[in-house]
Design an enzyme around this catalytic site. Structure first.
Site, PDB file in Angstrom:
ATOM      1  N   CYS A 114       0.851  -1.183   0.000  1.00 33.96           N
ATOM      2  CA  CYS A 114       0.000   0.000   0.000  1.00 33.96           C
ATOM      3  C   CYS A 114       0.897   1.247   0.000  1.00 33.96           C
ATOM      4  O   CYS A 114       1.726   1.396  -0.907  1.00 33.96           O
ATOM      5  CB  CYS A 114      -0.948  -0.086   1.198  1.00 33.96           C
ATOM      6  SG  CYS A 114      -2.146   1.232   1.423  1.00 33.96           S
ATOM      7  N   ASP A 161      -8.078  -3.348  -8.680  1.00 34.18           N
ATOM      8  CA  ASP A 161      -7.782  -2.294  -7.694  1.00 34.18           C
ATOM      9  C   ASP A 161      -8.425  -0.994  -8.168  1.00 34.18           C
ATOM     10  O   ASP A 161      -8.031  -0.430  -9.191  1.00 34.18           O
ATOM     11  CB  ASP A 161      -6.266  -2.131  -7.566  1.00 34.18           C
ATOM     12  CG  ASP A 161      -5.856  -1.237  -6.403  1.00 34.18           C
ATOM     13  OD1 ASP A 161      -6.592  -0.282  -6.090  1.00 34.18           O
ATOM     14  OD2 ASP A 161      -4.789  -1.496  -5.817  1.00 34.18           O
ATOM     15  N   HIS A 189      -7.268  -3.992  -4.234  1.00 35.08           N
ATOM     16  CA  HIS A 189      -6.244  -3.381  -3.393  1.00 35.08           C
ATOM     17  C   HIS A 189      -6.194  -4.108  -2.045  1.00 35.08           C
ATOM     18  O   HIS A 189      -7.221  -4.424  -1.466  1.00 35.08           O
ATOM     19  CB  HIS A 189      -6.571  -1.898  -3.162  1.00 35.08           C
ATOM     20  CG  HIS A 189      -5.449  -1.128  -2.556  1.00 35.08           C
ATOM     21  ND1 HIS A 189      -4.390  -0.657  -3.298  1.00 35.08           N
ATOM     22  CD2 HIS A 189      -5.199  -0.762  -1.277  1.00 35.08           C
ATOM     23  CE1 HIS A 189      -3.545  -0.019  -2.504  1.00 35.08           C
ATOM     24  NE2 HIS A 189      -4.016  -0.073  -1.278  1.00 35.08           N
TER      25      HIS A 189
END
Length: 220
Positions: A114, A161, A189
């Site tokens: 991330c 994502d 994600h």
């Protein structure tokens, strides 16, 4: 095990450490926007079981010491706010402090998830502290794709994502053909995080196998 690091500008930050102190391969593991929480400690311990010495620095300590978040919408907003309060140059100082805490003489890698995926990219392009770098779903990598890595890099993205369109991934591939880029059909994600609703066990296992193989090649 908790420890404390000192960055080049004098800032002191906490870090989670795991694995053998005399390891010949070592990693800086970089947090998501949720702090060094249970998931990041789980990741660190997983690499430690593979024989790596691991240091996971608490990057949020620049904005709020001890911040450890969950994955609810309000946690996302708080994490984004904390990340936004930190200068990327300071984050680079903190990951270099973590690298300096790894065993002397060990081959050093960096892996991030991330926000940490973008930080790992910066670790590869803006620092010479690492011999290999891996980024998972780093949303800021496309904007920095013209930066040239100083070490081999591997990247992982979920094709579903919502925050990182496939056009961004293709732009990274076009700009940096020397970088290994993997995409995962249907993955969202955070697909490698066992605490997220988007967790995809099969994709997480495959990405981990690729990551370990990459480090095996470049940290020997």
């Amino acid at each position: 095990m908790q420890t404390e690091l000192a960055a080049a500008d004098g800032h002191r930050l906490s870090a989670w450490c795991a694995g053998p102190e005399d390891a010949t391969r070592a990693l800086v593991v970089v947090q998501e926007i949720f702090g060094v929480n249970r998931h990041m400690r789980h990741v660190a311990e997983g690499f430690a079981r593979q024989g790596f010495r691991v240091v996971c620095p608490a990057l949020f300590d620049r904005a709020e010491r001890g911040a450890e978040l969950g994955y609810a919408p309000e946690d996302v907003q708080r994490g984004l706010k904390l990340r936004g309060a930190i200068d990327p140059a300071d984050t680079l100082r903190d990951i270099e402090a973590a690298a300096a805490a790894l065993p002397r003489g060990a081959r050093r890698g960096i892996i991030g998830y991330c926000w940490g995926g973008t930080v790992a990219w910066h670790g590869a392009t803006r620092s010479r502290a690492f011999q290999a770098a891996i980024g998972y779903y780093g949303g800021g990598i496309a904007a920095a794709r013209e930066e040239v890595p100083n070490c081999p890099v591997q990247l992982h993205f979920g094709e579903a994502d919502k925050g990182i369109p496939l056009s961004d991934v293709e732009a990274i591939r076009a700009a940096r053909p020397e970088v290994e880029v993997f995409t995962y059909p249907g993955a969202q994600h955070g697909f490698a995080c066992e605490e997220r609703a988007s967790y995809s066990p099969a994709d997480a296992v495959l990405a981990e196998q690729r990551s370990l193989g990459f480090f095996e090649r470049h940290l020997k």
